[in-house]
Structure formats: C-alpha cells, structure tokens
Motif scaffolding. Structure first.
Motif, PDB file in Angstrom:
ATOM      1  N   SER A 193       0.850  -1.192   0.000  1.00  0.00           N
ATOM      2  CA  SER A 193       0.000   0.000   0.000  1.00  0.00           C
ATOM      3  C   SER A 193       0.885   1.240   0.000  1.00  0.00           C
ATOM      4  N   LYS A 194       0.271   2.376  -0.247  1.00  0.00           N
ATOM      5  CA  LYS A 194       1.036   3.616  -0.165  1.00  0.00           C
ATOM      6  C   LYS A 194       1.497   3.840   1.271  1.00  0.00           C
ATOM      7  N   SER A 195       0.644   3.520   2.225  1.00  0.00           N
ATOM      8  CA  SER A 195       1.034   3.663   3.630  1.00  0.00           C
ATOM      9  C   SER A 195       2.259   2.804   3.943  1.00  0.00           C
ATOM     10  N   GLY A 196       2.299   1.588   3.419  1.00  0.00           N
ATOM     11  CA  GLY A 196       3.464   0.724   3.611  1.00  0.00           C
ATOM     12  C   GLY A 196       4.715   1.318   2.996  1.00  0.00           C
ATOM     13  N   LEU A 197       4.546   1.969   1.849  1.00  0.00           N
ATOM     14  CA  LEU A 197       5.674   2.634   1.194  1.00  0.00           C
ATOM     15  C   LEU A 197       6.157   3.818   2.028  1.00  0.00           C
ATOM     16  N   VAL A 198       5.233   4.583   2.583  1.00  0.00           N
ATOM     17  CA  VAL A 198       5.605   5.731   3.413  1.00  0.00           C
ATOM     18  C   VAL A 198       6.368   5.265   4.649  1.00  0.00           C
TER      19      VAL A 198
END
Length: 186
Positions: free
Chosen positions: A51-56
């Motif tokens: 997810s984008k959150s995981g990337l952040v």
C-alpha cells in the motif's frame, strides 16, 4: 519500459519515493508518479509495499537508518560525550542543508498524518525517541542527575532550529542552537 529484475523494484521504488515524498510532500505524490519515476509497474510497487502507507513507512524507516549511520559517522570522531552531543547539531545542520532546507522529513510526515495511532506516526516517534535516547546516553556519562532534562532541552533546540532553518532557508538557527547547547552542557 525496460523490465525490472526481481528484487530490484523495491529498491527503485523506495529511491524514487524518497526523493518525491521529501520534495513534494507525501500526500501530493501518487503511486502512479512513484512507479513512473522508478520505472516499474504499479503491480511491482504494490508487490513490494502492499500500500502507499506501507511505502511511506518504508521511506521513513530507510531515512531513519541513513540518519543513524550519519550520526554514528559524525559523532565517532568525538570521544568526549559533550562533543558528541554538539556534533549532533552539526549533523542535523548538514543533513538539512544537503536536502535544501525542506525540513525534517519526520516532522513533515507528522503534519501529513495527524492520527497519533497511524503507523507513520509510530515510525516518527521511534526516530525522535532514538535521537533523544542518544543524547541522554551521552549526557549520562557527564551529568547523570541532569541527563533527562538536558536531553529534553536539547531536543527542543534541535527541533526548533530545524523548523526555523526551513523558514530562514539558512543554517544560522543551528549556529544559535549549538551556542545555546554549549551553554547548557557546560
């Protein structure tokens, strides 16, 4: 687009995301932009980070890892605990100047993720707690009875200098903060 070898996509995505998130802001950058900049598909991005959150979270963890290496490298040249503490101010200044005074990536992320329970905020807390712990550990070697309070005060000086340097687009706030830190640790 050239095919990315298995295992390369994650590193490419993280490198692209790091530059884009820091430069433009996390919420302003979409996964399409990150994937395009990295030269990978969105499927490869999600395959590595879910997810984008995981990337952040990965972006901030990697930045924290690099920061810890920088602190270790800069402070290793100083055997005296007080000089190590003061060298942290130099490291902070050099880090922000190199990044064009866009601010502390961790504080920037905090402003974009206001929920204290968000995993992004947990990474930020870890980073700031580790820095406080480093200062406290050095200060314990000199003034055990004042170490906790001094570490708190020095964190305020560091964070205040980081924010003010962005506004001023100058390293001068770090000069002031380091002068005050010298006085506090004398």
């Amino acid at each position: 687009m050239a095919r990315t070898r298995p295992g390369d996509a994650g590193a490419k995505v993280l490198k692209a995301a790091s530059a884009l998130f820091y430069r433009d802001g996390i919420h302003a950058v979409g996964v399409d932009t990150v994937a395009a900049e990295a030269g990978v598909t969105k499927a490869a991005l999600y395959g590595n980070f879910r997810s984008k959150s995981g990337l952040v979270v990965a972006y901030l963890r990697e930045r924290d890892r690099r920061w810890q290496e920088e602190i270790d490298r800069i402070t290793a040249a100083h055997p005296d605990p007080r000089e190590r503490v003061l060298a942290v101010f130099d490291a902070y200044e050099a880090w922000l100047a190199r990044d064009g005074y866009r601010g502390c990536a961790f504080l920037n992320a905090t402003s974009e993720y206001p929920d204290p329970g968000d995993p992004v905020r947990e990474v930020v807390r870890h980073h700031k707690t580790a820095l406080h712990g480093y200062l406290r550990a050095q200060l314990l070697r000199r003034e055990p009875e004042r170490a906790e309070a001094l570490a708190d005060e020095l964190m305020l000086l560091l964070e205040g200098a980081a924010v003010t340097s962005v506004i001023a687009q100058s390293s001068q706030p770090f000069d002031t903060a380091k002068r005050l830190a010298r006085t506090l640790t004398a």
